[in-house]
Scaffold this motif. Structure first.
Motif, PDB file in Angstrom:
ATOM      1  N   GLU A 188      17.962  43.744  54.798  1.00  0.00           N
ATOM      2  CA  GLU A 188      17.273  42.652  53.785  1.00  0.00           C
ATOM      3  C   GLU A 188      18.983  41.232  54.612  1.00  0.00           C
ATOM      4  OE1 GLU A 188      16.732  40.568  50.379  1.00  0.00           O
ATOM      5  OE2 GLU A 188      16.993  42.355  51.488  1.00  0.00           O
ATOM      6  N   PHE A 189      20.049  41.748  54.852  1.00  0.00           N
ATOM      7  CA  PHE A 189      20.456  40.486  55.546  1.00  0.00           C
ATOM      8  C   PHE A 189      20.002  40.022  56.468  1.00  0.00           C
ATOM      9  CE2 PHE A 189      24.586  39.435  58.110  1.00  0.00           C
ATOM     10  CZ  PHE A 189      25.152  38.483  57.165  1.00  0.00           C
ATOM     11  N   LYS A 193      26.413  33.431  51.421  1.00  0.00           N
ATOM     12  CA  LYS A 193      26.923  33.892  50.479  1.00  0.00           C
ATOM     13  C   LYS A 193      25.302  34.402  49.546  1.00  0.00           C
ATOM     14  CE  LYS A 193      28.619  29.157  49.781  1.00  0.00           C
ATOM     15  NZ  LYS A 193      28.253  27.670  49.300  1.00  0.00           N
ATOM     16  N   GLY A 194      24.085  34.685  49.805  1.00  0.00           N
ATOM     17  CA  GLY A 194      23.572  35.605  49.274  1.00  0.00           C
ATOM     18  C   GLY A 194      23.297  36.921  49.521  1.00  0.00           C
ATOM     19  N   LEU A 195      24.097  37.348  50.515  1.00  0.00           N
ATOM     20  CA  LEU A 195      24.539  39.135  50.825  1.00  0.00           C
ATOM     21  C   LEU A 195      25.715  39.410  49.099  1.00  0.00           C
ATOM     22  CD1 LEU A 195      24.824  42.201  52.102  1.00  0.00           C
ATOM     23  CD2 LEU A 195      26.144  40.786  53.016  1.00  0.00           C
ATOM     24  N   VAL A 213      31.306  43.440  54.079  1.00  0.00           N
ATOM     25  CA  VAL A 213      31.802  42.914  53.060  1.00  0.00           C
ATOM     26  C   VAL A 213      31.316  43.872  51.978  1.00  0.00           C
ATOM     27  CG1 VAL A 213      29.783  41.611  51.665  1.00  0.00           C
ATOM     28  CG2 VAL A 213      30.084  41.225  54.241  1.00  0.00           C
ATOM     29  N   TRP A 214      31.270  45.114  52.005  1.00  0.00           N
ATOM     30  CA  TRP A 214      31.106  45.491  50.791  1.00  0.00           C
ATOM     31  C   TRP A 214      33.085  46.829  50.564  1.00  0.00           C
ATOM     32  CZ3 TRP A 214      27.139  47.704  47.654  1.00  0.00           C
ATOM     33  CH2 TRP A 214      27.569  48.801  46.704  1.00  0.00           C
ATOM     34  N   GLN A 215      33.006  46.783  51.932  1.00  0.00           N
ATOM     35  CA  GLN A 215      34.750  47.333  52.109  1.00  0.00           C
ATOM     36  C   GLN A 215      35.726  46.460  50.957  1.00  0.00           C
ATOM     37  OE1 GLN A 215      36.855  48.864  55.671  1.00  0.00           O
ATOM     38  NE2 GLN A 215      37.321  46.543  55.204  1.00  0.00           N
ATOM     39  N   ARG A 219      26.337  37.869  47.033  1.00  0.00           N
ATOM     40  CA  ARG A 219      25.162  37.008  45.002  1.00  0.00           C
ATOM     41  C   ARG A 219      25.085  37.795  44.857  1.00  0.00           C
ATOM     42  NH1 ARG A 219      21.488  35.568  41.936  1.00  0.00           N
ATOM     43  NH2 ARG A 219      21.712  34.319  40.099  1.00  0.00           N
ATOM     44  N   LEU A 220      24.021  38.747  45.798  1.00  0.00           N
ATOM     45  CA  LEU A 220      23.301  40.520  45.862  1.00  0.00           C
ATOM     46  C   LEU A 220      24.160  41.688  45.436  1.00  0.00           C
ATOM     47  CD1 LEU A 220      20.425  41.899  46.050  1.00  0.00           C
ATOM     48  CD2 LEU A 220      21.695  42.263  48.392  1.00  0.00           C
ATOM     49  N   ILE A 221      25.315  41.857  46.058  1.00  0.00           N
ATOM     50  CA  ILE A 221      26.661  42.685  45.825  1.00  0.00           C
ATOM     51  C   ILE A 221      27.448  42.332  44.159  1.00  0.00           C
ATOM     52  CG2 ILE A 221      28.552  43.536  46.605  1.00  0.00           C
ATOM     53  CD1 ILE A 221      27.776  42.969  48.968  1.00  0.00           C
ATOM     54  N   VAL A 222      27.838  41.535  43.987  1.00  0.00           N
ATOM     55  CA  VAL A 222      27.990  40.510  42.763  1.00  0.00           C
ATOM     56  C   VAL A 222      27.728  40.432  41.932  1.00  0.00           C
ATOM     57  CG1 VAL A 222      30.416  39.653  43.995  1.00  0.00           C
ATOM     58  CG2 VAL A 222      28.377  38.036  43.032  1.00  0.00           C
ATOM     59  N   THR A 223      26.267  40.475  41.790  1.00  0.00           N
ATOM     60  CA  THR A 223      25.509  40.825  41.032  1.00  0.00           C
ATOM     61  C   THR A 223      24.409  41.944  40.274  1.00  0.00           C
ATOM     62  OG1 THR A 223      23.829  39.821  41.633  1.00  0.00           O
ATOM     63  CG2 THR A 223      24.869  38.463  40.840  1.00  0.00           C
ATOM     64  N   SER A 224      25.293  43.030  40.803  1.00  0.00           N
ATOM     65  CA  SER A 224      24.765  44.437  40.840  1.00  0.00           C
ATOM     66  C   SER A 224      25.002  45.225  39.607  1.00  0.00           C
ATOM     67  CB  SER A 224      24.821  45.522  41.957  1.00  0.00           C
ATOM     68  OG  SER A 224      26.117  45.840  42.158  1.00  0.00           O
ATOM     69  N   ALA A 225      24.719  46.002  38.866  1.00  0.00           N
ATOM     70  CA  ALA A 225      25.752  46.918  38.040  1.00  0.00           C
ATOM     71  C   ALA A 225      26.628  47.120  38.655  1.00  0.00           C
ATOM     72  CB  ALA A 225      24.522  46.950  37.271  1.00  0.00           C
ATOM     73  N   THR A 226      26.338  48.188  39.771  1.00  0.00           N
ATOM     74  CA  THR A 226      27.877  48.606  40.291  1.00  0.00           C
ATOM     75  C   THR A 226      28.720  47.504  40.551  1.00  0.00           C
ATOM     76  OG1 THR A 226      25.898  49.522  41.955  1.00  0.00           O
ATOM     77  CG2 THR A 226      27.833  49.897  42.744  1.00  0.00           C
ATOM     78  N   TYR A 227      28.125  47.113  40.759  1.00  0.00           N
ATOM     79  CA  TYR A 227      29.623  45.833  41.139  1.00  0.00           C
ATOM     80  C   TYR A 227      30.008  45.287  40.233  1.00  0.00           C
ATOM     81  CZ  TYR A 227      32.551  41.468  41.648  1.00  0.00           C
ATOM     82  OH  TYR A 227      34.018  40.622  41.684  1.00  0.00           O
ATOM     83  N   ARG A 228      29.878  45.490  38.499  1.00  0.00           N
ATOM     84  CA  ARG A 228      29.617  45.139  37.420  1.00  0.00           C
ATOM     85  C   ARG A 228      30.392  46.506  36.099  1.00  0.00           C
ATOM     86  NH1 ARG A 228      24.612  40.953  35.673  1.00  0.00           N
ATOM     87  NH2 ARG A 228      25.521  41.207  33.430  1.00  0.00           N
ATOM     88  N   GLN A 229      30.169  47.505  37.141  1.00  0.00           N
ATOM     89  CA  GLN A 229      31.051  48.197  36.120  1.00  0.00           C
ATOM     90  C   GLN A 229      32.747  48.035  35.590  1.00  0.00           C
ATOM     91  OE1 GLN A 229      29.380  51.855  37.500  1.00  0.00           O
ATOM     92  NE2 GLN A 229      29.802  51.374  39.599  1.00  0.00           N
ATOM     93  N   SER A 230      33.009  48.621  34.696  1.00  0.00           N
ATOM     94  CA  SER A 230      35.019  48.868  34.317  1.00  0.00           C
ATOM     95  C   SER A 230      35.124  49.846  35.473  1.00  0.00           C
ATOM     96  CB  SER A 230      34.595  49.441  33.232  1.00  0.00           C
ATOM     97  OG  SER A 230      35.849  50.163  32.520  1.00  0.00           O
TER      98      SER A 230
END
Length: 863
Positions: free
Chosen positions: A615-616, A623-625, A580-582, A627-638
């Motif tokens: 956590e998983f 969907k919880g996984l 999923v991270w990939q 949401r966890l990834i896409v709400t992180s600051a890591t994902y939201r970076q430019s």
């Protein structure tokens, strides 16, 4: 102690303690234990072995050094290659994958001596034949009855049972690490990422602008573009939780299941045909619909896997649970004439083992099909113990009835109304009566043929007459039937009547499912991977390096499925969250996502991987996984390039910024249809046939016609495009779609001139450009500047920069002038029934601008 008594005690101590079974192997099978016991009892009565100390001296002085120097490196208790250990007499008698290695007193039939003599298919050592003097010593040893002393040939370098490799260790939930820049952290993911960055004295990138974020989220979660209203609403939303609200809304979209269902179908090697040369069509779309629905409903991942691997073995399985088992019915199927069906069945079973290994375990299990895995602690015998779980699945029969229809025991699930089944049975009864009459007439025709008349028939038909009637296969019968039809022209009307009846049969949707045979097949090791060369028999089991099955005896696929998703399993949770991270960052925390073995890449953030896995498993919510990834600051970076990162971390493995990712093949088509407003949003149903280059479906052995859909089905999402394995849609393959012959855990991303040509000239993309031009003409204000700006935003979500606006306006003006000079050219690019009250030249110029926008790298890229 007398030698005989000492030998007797040695054997008793070794055999009587099953807890001391050799590393990497399950306990000896009952049959092998019995053979070893019987052999030893015979030897204990043998005068040379029981009374004379000379043979044991011979063993210690001459045999033992050879075993130590030549054999034990590959055949020890800790590393028994091919299941064979030479560290004890009982292990030698028990043998390996081929059975007992030695028959005491008879070297001529002993596998060991035959291999050393290079007189059999197995030749040992593989590096070269032993000197004749050493082979003679070992031959004499076997003739003497295999005398053995208390000495062990161990090399002194025992390997630990199992493995110390990180991936095989239990998942431990690590504490969240301390960080300096705590204000950047939005959830625990960020702590693990930031801790690594701070070690390298790197700062994370700032958050991407809101337009980029909503486009990124929409493409990642649904594979579709956001509407301009959605973009504007999010940009204006001043609530502190505006982003989280956006995430929840997009996750609730039914298109989420389509987007992430496509990823899963890659793993499931989904296709609409059987593969191989004939590549006949198959109905599997109901399985695709099940995947989409399961993901949309957030079916817990453990249940999601159990139903796919063994839904048919659940108590009173529902229709949906049976449909789910299509996961392992996506294997290739060969029904060509003259094949050995058992060979291809064995290949299908092996594919299921290999797919299970890659998808759930992240292991290259297929490397152990022919021999023990060279790098990972998986023996060939353990491979075939996994094989045994899938070996008793009822496969489609190779025998076909009239008109090539599969026999009745074909494991399919039909889904229709009761009235449809009754009406079909009435029609089929009529057909059977007519076919019975035809068979009688065919038999009569065959019996009255003279040898001279037979000689006038085609050569292949003449060969059929040489085969007894009861021994003819389906293809021979078909050839004979065709000949009967040509020499019996009066029968043509009757045949036409039968075919007309078939056309009246209700078309009841069906899908391939799994089903166990009433009597399980025997499973055994395939020596060298050859299904014809039987080694020792095996029962279902799992590699010893992994947690044991709760049910050791009589385990079935349901036990395997539950074992895969046991929270204590070290691989399935890690492999799943990594994959999923990939999808979100281009590479997994473990880059080799399908190889968590010793030759794979180590994780860049091992603590984060284990934290996500733990956590998983708490909820098994995909969907919880997400949401966890896409709400992180890591994902939201430019994703903007930074020279300071280039020096320290050129591949951005530490994630100091987001990665730009080219969209997958199906999504590239989807966003073009989305921007042009041509997309048909209907979810599910049979596969469709959108435009493709002429003749593309005729590249395989069978020359097929690709009948392009008209109407709404022409503009379905790429996910629903009918996929022939032998001649897949070129628009998918040019953008690196997998061929669906084996599981695909990660797609390649190439960059070729043919991709640009496809976006510019392919019929489907040209239609999208026409549709985009019509949409702009209908929605945008009438000025050229406003229309160009509108088209740009529809494609890229953002407002064009001043230079971009100027260039596009200039291109539009030049195209408009050219089309007005050559009005006949306008008709060549306009969509039929185009917008009324819009100048043809202007609409043609807008189409040219649309073709440019759909060809931009930014259009097919997720920022």
């Amino acid at each position: 102690m007398r030698p005989a008594l000492r030998q007797r005690n040695l054997f008793r101590n070794r055999i009587g303690r099953p807890g001391k079974a050799r590393a990497g192997h399950s306990r000896l099978r009952d049959s092998h234990c019995s053979l070893a016991l019987v052999s030893m009892l015979v030897l204990l009565c043998h005068p040379a072995a029981a009374q004379d100390p000379a043979p044991q001296d011979f063993f210690e002085r001459q045999v033992l050094p050879i075993l130590q120097q030549r054999c034990i490196g590959c055949h020890s208790e800790a590393a028994p290659t091919s299941g064979l250990s030479l560290e004890s007499r009982e292990a030698l008698l028990a043998g390996g994958n081929r059975g007992p290695a030695v028959v005491p007193g008879d070297p001529e039939v002993s596998h060991l001596i035959r291999a050393l003599s290079y007189t059999a298919d197995l030749k040992m050592p593989p590096t070269g034949k032993l000197p004749d003097s050493e082979t003679a010593i070992l031959t004499s040893w076997v003739k003497m009855g295999l005398p053995w002393s208390g000495a062990s040939p161990s090399s002194g370098k025992p390997k630990p049972r199992g493995s110390t490799h990180w991936a095989f260790q239990p998942i431990q939930r690590p504490p969240e690490p301390p960080v300096k820049n705590l204000s950047w952290v939005r959830n625990p993911i960020d702590r693990f990422v930031l801790a690594r960055l701070e070690q390298k004295e790197l700062a994370p990138s700032p958050e991407a602008d809101r337009v980029t974020l909503i486009r990124r989220l929409s493409l990642d979660l649904t594979g579709l573009l956001p509407s301009l209203n959605e973009v504007d609403d999010f940009v204006k939303d001043a609530r502190p939780d505006a982003y989280e609200r956006l995430v929840d809304r997009i996750l609730a979209s039914p298109h989420y299941g389509e987007r992430w269902g496509r990823h899963w179908l890659d793993l499931a090697r989904y296709a609409d045909s059987n593969g191989y040369n004939i590549d006949g069509a198959r109905e599997m779309w109901m399985y695709r619909d099940w995947v989409i629905a399961a993901l949309n409903s957030d079916l817990p991942f453990d249940q999601f896997i159990i139903e796919q691997v063994a839904g048919d073995l659940l108590p009173q399985p529902t229709r949906d649970q049976l449909v789910a088992t299509g996961f392992h019915r996506n294997t290739l199927l060969n029904l060509e004439g003259g094949i050995d069906f058992e060979q291809y069945r064995a290949d299908a079973v092996a594919d299921r083992v290999d797919t299970t290994g890659a998808v759930f375990l992240g292991l290259t299990l297929g490397c152990a099909r022919c021999h023990d895995h060279k790098y990972d602690p998986v023996s060939q015998r353990e491979y075939y113990r996994l094989y045994a779980f899938f070996n008793s699945i009822d496969e489609m029969s190779s025998e076909k009835g009239e008109a090539g229809r599969a026999t009745a025991h074909e494991p399919i699930l039909e889904v229709g109304q009761p009235g449809d089944f009754r009406r079909r049975e009435v029609i089929r009864a009529q057909i059977r009566a007519l076919e019975k009459e035809a068979a009688e007439r065919e038999l009569e025709w065959e019996s009255r043929l003279t040898p001279e008349e037979i000689q006038k028939l085609p050569a292949d038909v003449q060969e059929v007459f040489k085969v007894p009637r009861a021994e003819r296969n389906v293809f021979q019968n078909e050839a004979l039937r065709e000949a009967f039809h040509k020499y019996a022209p009066e029968y043509q009307d009757r045949r036409a009547g039968i075919e007309a009846l078939r056309e009246l049969e209700p078309k009841i949707p069906s899908t391939l499912i799994m089903r166990e045979l009433p009597t399980p097949r025997e499973s055994y090791v395939h020596l060298g991977g050859d299904f014809l060369r039987r080694g020792v028999t095996v029962t279902p089991g799992v590699p010893a390096v992994l947690p044991p099955l709760p049910a050791q005896e009589g385990a079935n696929r349901l036990d395997l499925a539950k074992w895969l998703v046991n929270p204590s399993h070290p691989l399935t949770p890690r492999v799943t969250v990594n994959r999923v991270w990939q999808r979100y960052f281009g590479k997994g925390l473990v880059e080799t996502d399908n190889d968590f073995g010793t030759q794979g890449s180590p994780p860049t953030h091992p603590e984060l991987l284990d934290w996500l896995a733990s956590e998983f498993t708490r909820t098994w919510s995909l969907k919880g996984l997400h949401r966890l990834i896409v709400t992180s600051a890591t994902y939201r970076q430019s994703s903007q390039h930074r020279p300071d990162i280039e020096k320290v971390d050129p591949e951005n493995r530490l994630l100091a910024r987001q990665n730009r990712l080219r969209l997958e093949a199906e999504v590239i088509r989807d966003v073009a249809l989305s921007a042009s407003r041509l997309l048909t949003p209907r979810i599910g149903g049979p596969s469709v046939f959108p435009p493709q280059p002429a003749g593309a479906s005729k590249l395989g052995q069978i020359q097929r016609e690709w009948v392009t859909n008209e109407g709404a089905d022409r503009y379905r999402r790429g996910l629903y495009t009918f996929f022939w394995r032998s001649s897949p849609h070129p628009g998918l393959m040019v953008f690196d779609a997998p061929d669906s012959t084996t599981t695909c855990t990660r797609r390649n991303r190439s960059n070729t001139p043919l991709q640009s040509l496809t976006l510019l000239n392919d019929e489907a993309f040209f239609e999208a450009a026409q549709g985009l031009a019509v949409r702009v003409a209908q929605e945008a204000p009438p000025s050229a500047a406003q229309r160009v700006r509108w088209a740009f935003r529809l494609c890229l979500s953002r407002t064009p920069q001043a230079l971009e606006q100027k260039q596009l306006e200039g291109f539009f003006a030049a195209q408009l002038a050219d089309f007005r000079r050559h009005p006949e050219e306008s008709q060549k690019v306009l969509k039929p029934n185009s917008v009324k009250d819009v100048d043809a030249a202007e609409l043609a110029a807008l189409t040219s601008v649309s073709r440019v926008l759909l060809n931009l790298d930014e259009f097919i890229t997720r920022e």
